[in-house]
Design a protein around this motif. Sequence first.
Motif, PDB file in Angstrom:
ATOM      1  N   ASN A   1       0.830  -1.210   0.000  1.00  0.00           N
ATOM      2  CA  ASN A   1       0.000   0.000   0.000  1.00  0.00           C
ATOM      3  C   ASN A   1       0.864   1.260   0.000  1.00  0.00           C
ATOM      4  O   ASN A   1       1.660   1.482   0.910  1.00  0.00           O
ATOM      5  CB  ASN A   1      -0.909  -0.001   1.232  1.00  0.00           C
ATOM      6  N   THR A   2       0.694   2.086  -1.041  1.00  0.00           N
ATOM      7  CA  THR A   2       1.468   3.324  -1.238  1.00  0.00           C
ATOM      8  C   THR A   2       2.966   3.103  -1.073  1.00  0.00           C
ATOM      9  O   THR A   2       3.697   4.028  -0.732  1.00  0.00           O
ATOM     10  CB  THR A   2       0.978   4.446  -0.280  1.00  0.00           C
ATOM     11  N   GLY A   3       3.422   1.874  -1.344  1.00  0.00           N
ATOM     12  CA  GLY A   3       4.849   1.578  -1.273  1.00  0.00           C
ATOM     13  C   GLY A   3       5.394   1.426   0.128  1.00  0.00           C
ATOM     14  O   GLY A   3       6.604   1.275   0.301  1.00  0.00           O
ATOM     15  N   GLU A   4       4.514   1.414   1.159  1.00  0.00           N
ATOM     16  CA  GLU A   4       4.974   1.502   2.541  1.00  0.00           C
ATOM     17  C   GLU A   4       4.927   0.177   3.292  1.00  0.00           C
ATOM     18  O   GLU A   4       4.989   0.148   4.524  1.00  0.00           O
ATOM     19  CB  GLU A   4       4.165   2.562   3.285  1.00  0.00           C
ATOM     20  N   TRP A   5       4.813  -0.916   2.564  1.00  0.00           N
ATOM     21  CA  TRP A   5       4.900  -2.263   3.134  1.00  0.00           C
ATOM     22  C   TRP A   5       3.859  -2.522   4.212  1.00  0.00           C
ATOM     23  O   TRP A   5       4.129  -3.214   5.192  1.00  0.00           O
ATOM     24  CB  TRP A   5       6.319  -2.576   3.620  1.00  0.00           C
ATOM     25  N   PHE A   6       2.665  -1.947   4.065  1.00  0.00           N
ATOM     26  CA  PHE A   6       1.519  -2.468   4.779  1.00  0.00           C
ATOM     27  C   PHE A   6       0.541  -2.972   3.731  1.00  0.00           C
ATOM     28  O   PHE A   6       0.539  -2.511   2.590  1.00  0.00           O
ATOM     29  CB  PHE A   6       0.897  -1.459   5.745  1.00  0.00           C
ATOM     30  N   TYR A   7      -0.277  -3.931   4.105  1.00  0.00           N
ATOM     31  CA  TYR A   7      -1.080  -4.657   3.118  1.00  0.00           C
ATOM     32  C   TYR A   7      -1.983  -3.717   2.334  1.00  0.00           C
ATOM     33  O   TYR A   7      -2.586  -2.791   2.887  1.00  0.00           O
ATOM     34  CB  TYR A   7      -1.912  -5.741   3.808  1.00  0.00           C
ATOM     35  N   GLN A   8      -2.054  -3.983   1.031  1.00  0.00           N
ATOM     36  CA  GLN A   8      -2.925  -3.189   0.171  1.00  0.00           C
ATOM     37  C   GLN A   8      -4.338  -3.143   0.761  1.00  0.00           C
ATOM     38  O   GLN A   8      -4.861  -4.131   1.247  1.00  0.00           O
ATOM     39  CB  GLN A   8      -2.990  -3.803  -1.230  1.00  0.00           C
ATOM     40  N   GLU A   9      -4.942  -1.961   0.695  1.00  0.00           N
ATOM     41  CA  GLU A   9      -6.322  -1.737   1.144  1.00  0.00           C
ATOM     42  C   GLU A   9      -6.485  -1.871   2.656  1.00  0.00           C
ATOM     43  O   GLU A   9      -7.588  -2.089   3.160  1.00  0.00           O
ATOM     44  CB  GLU A   9      -7.290  -2.688   0.429  1.00  0.00           C
ATOM     45  N   THR A  10      -5.396  -1.704   3.405  1.00  0.00           N
ATOM     46  CA  THR A  10      -5.472  -1.805   4.863  1.00  0.00           C
ATOM     47  C   THR A  10      -6.550  -0.899   5.443  1.00  0.00           C
ATOM     48  O   THR A  10      -7.263  -1.273   6.377  1.00  0.00           O
ATOM     49  CB  THR A  10      -4.104  -1.479   5.492  1.00  0.00           C
ATOM     50  N   TRP A  11      -6.660   0.319   4.925  1.00  0.00           N
ATOM     51  CA  TRP A  11      -7.608   1.283   5.498  1.00  0.00           C
ATOM     52  C   TRP A  11      -9.041   1.047   5.018  1.00  0.00           C
ATOM     53  O   TRP A  11      -9.962   1.703   5.510  1.00  0.00           O
ATOM     54  CB  TRP A  11      -7.175   2.708   5.152  1.00  0.00           C
ATOM     55  N   GLY A  12      -9.234   0.129   4.094  1.00  0.00           N
ATOM     56  CA  GLY A  12     -10.562  -0.125   3.564  1.00  0.00           C
ATOM     57  C   GLY A  12     -11.285  -1.234   4.307  1.00  0.00           C
ATOM     58  O   GLY A  12     -10.785  -1.797   5.287  1.00  0.00           O
ATOM     59  N   PRO A  13     -12.470  -1.598   3.827  1.00  0.00           N
ATOM     60  CA  PRO A  13     -13.270  -2.616   4.521  1.00  0.00           C
ATOM     61  C   PRO A  13     -12.904  -4.053   4.197  1.00  0.00           C
ATOM     62  O   PRO A  13     -13.249  -4.965   4.949  1.00  0.00           O
ATOM     63  CB  PRO A  13     -14.690  -2.305   4.039  1.00  0.00           C
ATOM     64  N   ALA A  14     -12.221  -4.294   3.063  1.00  0.00           N
ATOM     65  CA  ALA A  14     -11.959  -5.666   2.627  1.00  0.00           C
ATOM     66  C   ALA A  14     -10.852  -6.305   3.458  1.00  0.00           C
ATOM     67  O   ALA A  14      -9.974  -5.631   4.000  1.00  0.00           O
ATOM     68  CB  ALA A  14     -11.580  -5.679   1.151  1.00  0.00           C
ATOM     69  N   LEU A  15     -10.881  -7.638   3.526  1.00  0.00           N
ATOM     70  CA  LEU A  15      -9.856  -8.423   4.212  1.00  0.00           C
ATOM     71  C   LEU A  15      -9.080  -9.234   3.187  1.00  0.00           C
ATOM     72  O   LEU A  15      -9.669  -9.906   2.340  1.00  0.00           O
ATOM     73  CB  LEU A  15     -10.494  -9.369   5.227  1.00  0.00           C
ATOM     74  N   ASN A  16      -7.757  -9.189   3.264  1.00  0.00           N
ATOM     75  CA  ASN A  16      -6.932  -9.964   2.331  1.00  0.00           C
ATOM     76  C   ASN A  16      -6.488 -11.269   2.976  1.00  0.00           C
ATOM     77  O   ASN A  16      -6.787 -11.548   4.125  1.00  0.00           O
ATOM     78  CB  ASN A  16      -5.745  -9.115   1.861  1.00  0.00           C
ATOM     79  N   GLY A  17      -5.753 -12.049   2.213  1.00  0.00           N
ATOM     80  CA  GLY A  17      -5.226 -13.307   2.721  1.00  0.00           C
ATOM     81  C   GLY A  17      -5.863 -14.526   2.092  1.00  0.00           C
ATOM     82  O   GLY A  17      -5.625 -15.651   2.555  1.00  0.00           O
ATOM     83  N   TYR A  18      -6.652 -14.327   1.020  1.00  0.00           N
ATOM     84  CA  TYR A  18      -7.423 -15.422   0.456  1.00  0.00           C
ATOM     85  C   TYR A  18      -6.899 -15.902  -0.895  1.00  0.00           C
ATOM     86  O   TYR A  18      -7.616 -16.577  -1.634  1.00  0.00           O
ATOM     87  CB  TYR A  18      -8.901 -15.017   0.385  1.00  0.00           C
ATOM     88  N   ALA A  19      -5.664 -15.589  -1.217  1.00  0.00           N
ATOM     89  CA  ALA A  19      -5.038 -16.134  -2.419  1.00  0.00           C
ATOM     90  C   ALA A  19      -4.483 -17.531  -2.129  1.00  0.00           C
ATOM     91  O   ALA A  19      -4.117 -17.836  -0.986  1.00  0.00           O
ATOM     92  CB  ALA A  19      -3.917 -15.214  -2.892  1.00  0.00           C
ATOM     93  N   PRO A  20      -4.391 -18.388  -3.148  1.00  0.00           N
ATOM     94  CA  PRO A  20      -3.766 -19.701  -2.927  1.00  0.00           C
ATOM     95  C   PRO A  20      -2.355 -19.596  -2.346  1.00  0.00           C
ATOM     96  O   PRO A  20      -1.954 -20.436  -1.537  1.00  0.00           O
ATOM     97  CB  PRO A  20      -3.763 -20.323  -4.326  1.00  0.00           C
TER      98      PRO A  20
END
Length: 894
Positions: free
Chosen positions: A365-384
């Motif tokens: 996210n913005t090149g700052e090594w926190f997960y993309q879309e951290t400030w948004g409502p979605a949750l990541n981690g669901y890729a194979p």
Amino acid sequence: MLNDSRFQVSPRFRLRVDRRSSWAGCWLPIACVLILLVQSATAIESVRIDASAGAPRILVDGRPVRARMFWGAPGSRPLSIGTASQLVEFEFSPAHDEPGQATMHFRFGQTPGEVWLDDLHVFDLTSGQDVIPVQDFAAGMDAFRRAWTFWPSGEQNTVGTIRVEANRGRDDSAALGITLKNPLDGRWPDFHLYHHANLTLRAGHRYRVRFWCRAEPARDLTVAFYRPGQTFTYLGGPPSSFGRQIKLAANVGVDFVSFPVSLPWPKPGDRVDWTGVEAQCQTVLDANPQALLVPRIGMEPPAWWREAHPDDMMAWDQGPQQHPGAVVASPEYRRAAAERLAALIAHLEERFGDRTAGYHPCGQNTGEWFYQETWGPALNGYAPGDLRAWRRWLTERYATDAALQAAWCDPQVTLAAVAVPPPAERRAAPAGIFHDPQAGRSLIDFAEFQQQMMADCVCELAHAARQASGGRKLVVFFYGYVFEFGAIRNGPATAGHYALRRVLDCPDIDVLCSPISYFDRGLGESGPAMTAAESVALAGKLWLYEDDTRTYLGTGRFPGWAQGVSTIEDTNRLLLRNTAQCALRNFGSWWMDLGATGWFDDHRMWAEMARLESLDEPLLDRPQPFRPDVAAVIDERSMIRVAAGGQVVTVPGVYEVRRPLGRLGAAYGQYLQDDVAAGRVQAKMYVFLTSWNLSPQQRRELLATTSGCLRVWCYAPGYHQEHATSLAAMQELTGFRIESIGGQTAWAEPTERGLQLGLSGPLGVKQPVTPLFAAADATPDETLATWPDGTAAVALRQTADGWSLFVGPPGLTTDLLRLAARRAGVHLYTQTDCNVYANGPFLVLHAAQNGPIDINTGCIDEIVDLLTGERLGAGPEVTLPLKKGETRVLRVGQ
């Protein structure tokens, strides 16, 4: 010639020439010799960090230099478009050739309304040929689509529509209309109109751009030409101030320049094209040949790689997001990214090694090594790729199915078939603020997994950078926003920044950085750090402030725009506060032209940087570790146990608590709890903000290393152990018998005793919080504030080994902190709210309000305004008339 910015060097290397001397007539031949000497003397071999004195400094070939920098990027000057019809015209010359893939972009800002374009023409003045023939849009949208398009499209385009409409253009002809509206979620995509990538531009040719336009309401329009690629290379547009700002920085001895560069990432077997990277570096050196380059390198993979590795691209529970990213836990991504990073650095070392100071890989996210879309409502981690890495991590931790089943209290789960926790569980908070240490064990483990994966990715890339640069140059990363991410609604751990200790232990990283916090950064505020900055220094690394203050020249609505200022005077007050704070806390800093539109294009700003040399230089010559009496302490392991919705506690108690700490009247430092437990922090007052998850051994260590000092225990100290909760542990830690209370608003009113001691108002949040605690055995004389049911919410007790202040409500106030500081024997420079920074003989004040302020320096030495030389009187007491937002830099004694 030596005054020409082309031959500027650092003040520690600069030669001074008096043109009035008797040998002035011999100036030209001597100048030639001196220029040769300067050019050869400034080739650099190494740039590293020295923290041997406890105060990190940058060393260039073994010599300490000011850690002051400029960040900029080539870009187009915004064009002001009004409501009346106007003809816009400008000329440019590309930095290098693009024989057939250039594109032209229009950006319209983030203001709802309409823009109309007509009679667009791009002409090569050198060859006399059209680049874009006159476009009058009379042929309608079909003709438009043959040459133009826009981004984003589909569902991602939440703001813009385009059409051709009659009688809207020049002389009532047809025109292209762009209608913009506010996005429903408040997040503007980078909506832009662009020409198909088939234009030819030649270096050295002069091009004229002309078009008719109008807007309602008035706005800034950005026009630029690019070479497309993984990172777009800027080719030209309305004259940029990038080079001019580099020269302004060089004129005051600031030679470090950070800037974005492309990362060539070709398909296997394809030729690597270094021309764009070389041109980006050369642009900086053309402006200042003595520049010390710190290129910022985007690490996201190109489209071909993403298509070839779909399993290793991030996936969310709410479908595709605006900003895709690679799975940082993926070995395939890490290996490929490290290989490309190493190749780029090796090339830059060969081509520009004598001018390169370091490398700054950026991603997520913005090149700052926190997960993309951290400030948004979605949750990541669901890729194979996430799932594979999650199962590997659990296998390393638990080894057997039986151990996993016991830890998770789930007889069915197995290492081979375990899934990522489902979104509903990750968003639920059945136990309140925290995940239950038993029933929520899978969530706690997954949170820890995500932190480690991000940190390990950073460390792996850092190792590649260290190896490729031969260990001779700085390695820089964004990471560790442990205070800032207290504001995330889905829980702090969704950021991936709570493995800071893992990163601090990485030997391949020299500098960690972040923007100044986007909280409390305006006039009269404190400009706090996002991280445990003093723990960064204790680890032998330099913390660096990215000062992206929206100056009076700032444009757009970038983060922090609302705290920007509108005059040069207020701009300089903020810059002075920020940079002086950096000096006293031994931070580096770069002034950032965030909009790439000339935010720092005013010599009066750089004059402030020059004046601050009188503060930087003494601290370079005699390094002074920053060891304040007040330590704000945060625990990473506790923060990853905060559930979704826990920001009701972590916003006031972690994110916003930096406001009262900053106004306390004394300097404070920001530390990781493990440094305190290890005895590396020496303070008089410890503010334990998140000591919520402690083992028995950790409780004993904290009590032992802080014995005799005042301890502030916030919210739920010691409540969690590894697999259970414990009120007895809370009592051992605080010295009070703690009881759990429920069904109440977390709002505490001061008692008569609290008012007598200086409390002026309530604290907490006006909503129920679970869990909530009271000091059940606090006497009336010890009780400073009470819950709605009358139990003790805030209590102060003198124990056998120091004062203990239990604060049950989320958050703190300056009154409460000053009360505690007096008990702790902390020297307060002011008794009223004022932003104070102090180290050694230096004191910086940034006024939080209008009016005279009484200052007590604690000694009888003379007080001098360091920047003006004015003698203000003898200490210990002096009164200064200050206006809100005014910054003063003082020296007390010699």
